[in-house]
Design an enzyme around this catalytic site. Structure first.
Site, PDB file in Angstrom:
ATOM      1  N   THR A  71      26.130  10.522 -24.662  1.00 37.08           N
ATOM      2  CA  THR A  71      24.687  10.356 -24.459  1.00 37.08           C
ATOM      3  C   THR A  71      24.000  11.711 -24.351  1.00 37.08           C
ATOM      4  O   THR A  71      22.972  11.952 -25.001  1.00 37.08           O
ATOM      5  CB  THR A  71      24.436   9.520 -23.175  1.00 37.08           C
ATOM      6  OG1 THR A  71      24.991   8.215 -23.382  1.00 37.08           O
ATOM      7  CG2 THR A  71      22.957   9.399 -22.862  1.00 37.08           C
ATOM      8  N   ASN A 149      29.383   1.165 -33.227  1.00 39.34           N
ATOM      9  CA  ASN A 149      30.153   0.721 -32.067  1.00 39.34           C
ATOM     10  C   ASN A 149      30.375  -0.793 -32.037  1.00 39.34           C
ATOM     11  O   ASN A 149      31.339  -1.273 -31.466  1.00 39.34           O
ATOM     12  CB  ASN A 149      29.465   1.168 -30.781  1.00 39.34           C
ATOM     13  CG  ASN A 149      27.963   1.039 -30.824  1.00 39.34           C
ATOM     14  OD1 ASN A 149      27.314   1.584 -31.720  1.00 39.34           O
ATOM     15  ND2 ASN A 149      27.410   0.312 -29.885  1.00 39.34           N
ATOM     16  N   GLN A 177      32.234   7.002 -31.722  1.00 40.13           N
ATOM     17  CA  GLN A 177      33.233   5.947 -31.929  1.00 40.13           C
ATOM     18  C   GLN A 177      34.329   6.368 -32.903  1.00 40.13           C
ATOM     19  O   GLN A 177      35.422   5.808 -32.899  1.00 40.13           O
ATOM     20  CB  GLN A 177      32.573   4.658 -32.448  1.00 40.13           C
ATOM     21  CG  GLN A 177      31.727   3.947 -31.413  1.00 40.13           C
ATOM     22  CD  GLN A 177      32.548   3.334 -30.273  1.00 40.13           C
ATOM     23  OE1 GLN A 177      33.759   3.159 -30.372  1.00 40.13           O
ATOM     24  NE2 GLN A 177      31.887   3.015 -29.174  1.00 40.13           N
ATOM     25  N   ALA A 198      34.800  12.049 -24.652  1.00 43.65           N
ATOM     26  CA  ALA A 198      36.238  12.005 -24.316  1.00 43.65           C
ATOM     27  C   ALA A 198      36.712  10.604 -23.955  1.00 43.65           C
ATOM     28  O   ALA A 198      37.836  10.217 -24.290  1.00 43.65           O
ATOM     29  CB  ALA A 198      36.525  12.962 -23.162  1.00 43.65           C
ATOM     30  N   CYS A 321      23.026  -6.190 -21.755  1.00 50.01           N
ATOM     31  CA  CYS A 321      22.506  -7.003 -20.660  1.00 50.01           C
ATOM     32  C   CYS A 321      21.265  -6.295 -20.138  1.00 50.01           C
ATOM     33  O   CYS A 321      21.343  -5.195 -19.626  1.00 50.01           O
ATOM     34  CB  CYS A 321      23.548  -7.104 -19.553  1.00 50.01           C
ATOM     35  SG  CYS A 321      22.994  -8.095 -18.177  1.00 50.01           S
TER      36      CYS A 321
HETATM   37  C1  LIG Z   1      28.080   5.190 -30.977  1.00 46.43           C
HETATM   38  C2  LIG Z   1      27.922   5.666 -29.570  1.00 46.43           C
HETATM   39  N1  LIG Z   1      27.206   6.761 -29.311  1.00 46.43           N
HETATM   40  C3  LIG Z   1      27.044   7.231 -28.072  1.00 46.43           C
HETATM   41  C4  LIG Z   1      27.615   6.600 -26.993  1.00 46.43           C
HETATM   42  C5  LIG Z   1      27.405   7.160 -25.606  1.00 46.43           C
HETATM   43  O1  LIG Z   1      28.542   7.850 -25.169  1.00 46.43           O
HETATM   44  P1  LIG Z   1      28.808   8.109 -23.597  1.00 46.43           P
HETATM   45  O2  LIG Z   1      29.237   6.802 -23.027  1.00 46.43           O
HETATM   46  O3  LIG Z   1      29.891   9.138 -23.581  1.00 46.43           O
HETATM   47  O4  LIG Z   1      27.534   8.609 -23.026  1.00 46.43           O
HETATM   48  C6  LIG Z   1      28.366   5.442 -27.201  1.00 46.43           C
HETATM   49  C7  LIG Z   1      28.956   4.710 -26.062  1.00 46.43           C
HETATM   50  O5  LIG Z   1      29.226   3.547 -26.122  1.00 46.43           O
HETATM   51  C8  LIG Z   1      28.540   4.963 -28.526  1.00 46.43           C
HETATM   52  O6  LIG Z   1      29.245   3.865 -28.780  1.00 46.43           O
END
Ligand SMILES: Cc1ncc(COP(=O)(O)O)c(C=O)c1O
Length: 384
Positions: A71, A149, A177, A198, A321
């Protein structure tokens, strides 16, 4: 023993990674910016981890910035393009991106920047020609994910990246992913920035990486100290970096994608044989080796996930959700599924720890639980 098949949400930490994390927590407590022995030991450990993460994606170690996760990496890449201040910009993205890409872009749009969102086809794949056609002279950045994802569909990122490079447009790729699951080569991809996390590859939560191609202008999201070559201020977590490095090393040196892909085939074949009404979402696409999104028409996906949980098996609806109400998967709706079909879909995502026995147990449970949670359409009632 419970069976964990929600690896696109997060993965279990690898025992060898956990050992390295513990050892680093015990011995590498120094601040990597300090000049004394403790600090220098911490510095060396971080730089070695940086090399391991860089090797996973064909990058140079200096091009890896440690962040708190996927994120933050996505936010830093996108906000960093406008924080430098160049007036109003245009961005291109896709409707299937993760919220950590869509939301910062939506915020930029609210600030007066322009945003074009490109749709996907029935298989969950974005047409590269549509992304390329949306690029304008004023386009500052293009953001397209490596693999989705929810559906697992792999996107035509190299084609898009190549055109971005030709036109001098920044290309950001969310590879959260894909990292550790399929080979990634940032040069072949033409990415200027690329996100990794990670915890999606048997590493710990709380650390990710942003690849930033050498020479790329990107303002930092977090300002303060001079850490991470001034790209991300804040005292680094040495143990988390060491553990991420270990996870990246294992993903590269012990690839499991063929075995996982064979297990996924075993799962899909058995499900389609025993439940002829079932189908696989995005089956027409090249997909991540570990991901199956099943549609069991008429079945309540949420009820199925709960029933599976009671049987000791963790799977997912792939839905979000929000305010107490489970919304149908936005990505599946964008792929053209009706709201009802999206609500009848579940995601099963495998990992390097998944076994053939577990897959067979899941298939047996599916046969039993799908019929139990499926509305009998003719009678208009729920099954027993
Ligand atoms: C495609 C994708 N991008 C970004 C993220 C966010 O990653 P993080 O959980 O490390 O913040 C996710 C998490 O599910 C994801 O699936």
């Amino acid at each position: 023993m419970r069976i964990y098949l929600d690896n696109n949400a997060t993965t279990a930490i690898h025992p060898a990674v956990l050992d390295e994390l513990f050892a680093a927590e015990q011995t590498l407590f120094g601040n990597a910016s300090s000049i004394h022995e403790e600090g220098q030991r911490a510095r060396r450990a971080i730089e070695s981890a940086r090399e391991q993460v860089a090797s996973l994606i064909g990058a140079g170690a200096r091009e890896i910035v440690f962040t708190s996760g996927g994120t933050e990496s996505n936010n830093a890449a996108l906000a960093g393009l406008v924080l430098g201040g160049r007036g109003s910009c245009h961005f291109v993205t896709t409707v299937i991106e993760h919220p950590s890409v869509l939301e910062p872009l939506r915020a930029l749009e609210a600030m007066g920047h322009e945003l074009t969102r490109i749709g996907c086809d029935r298989s969950g794949v974005v047409d590269p020609a549509a992304v390329i056609a949306a690029m304008r002279p004023a386009t500052r950045g293009v953001a397209v994910m490596f693999a989705n994802n929810e559906s697992g569909a792999i996107q035509p990122v190299a084609e898009i990246g190549q055109v971005c490079r030709e036109r001098g447009i920044h290309f950001h790729c969310d590879a959260v992913q894909a990292g550790g699951r399929v080979p990634i080569d940032v040069t072949a991809l033409g990415a200027d920035t690329l996100s990794l996390s990670a915890h999606k590859m048997h590493g710990p939560k709380g650390i990710g990486a942003l690849f930033v191609r050498s020479g790329t202008e990107l303002a930092p999201l977090l300002r303060g100290g001079a850490q991470e070559r001034r790209r991300r201020a804040g005292t680094e977590s040495v143990p988390l970096a060491v553990a991420f490095g270990a996870a990246a090393r294992i993903a590269r040196s012990e690839p499991e994608s063929e075995r996982i892909s064979a297990l996924r085939e075993r799962l899909e074949r058995a499900v389609l044989e025993r439940l002829p009404a079932a189908s696989v979402n995005a089956s027409g696409a090249r997909r991540l080796p570990n991901t199956s999104s099943f549609l069991f028409r008429g079945c309540d996906g949420e009820a199925l996930v709960i029933a599976f949980d009671l049987e000791g098996i963790a799977i997912s609806t792939g839905s979000a959700c929000s305010s107490g109400r489970v919304e149908p998967s936005r990505v599946l709706i964008e792929m053209g599924l009706s709201e009802e079909d999206a609500r009848s879909s579940v995601r099963i995502s495998l990992s390097r720890f998944t076994t053939a026995d577990e897959i067979d147990r899941v298939v047996a449970s599916l046969e039993k639980l799908v019929s139990r949670n499926t509305r009998v359409v003719a009678a208009g009632t729920r099954g027993a």
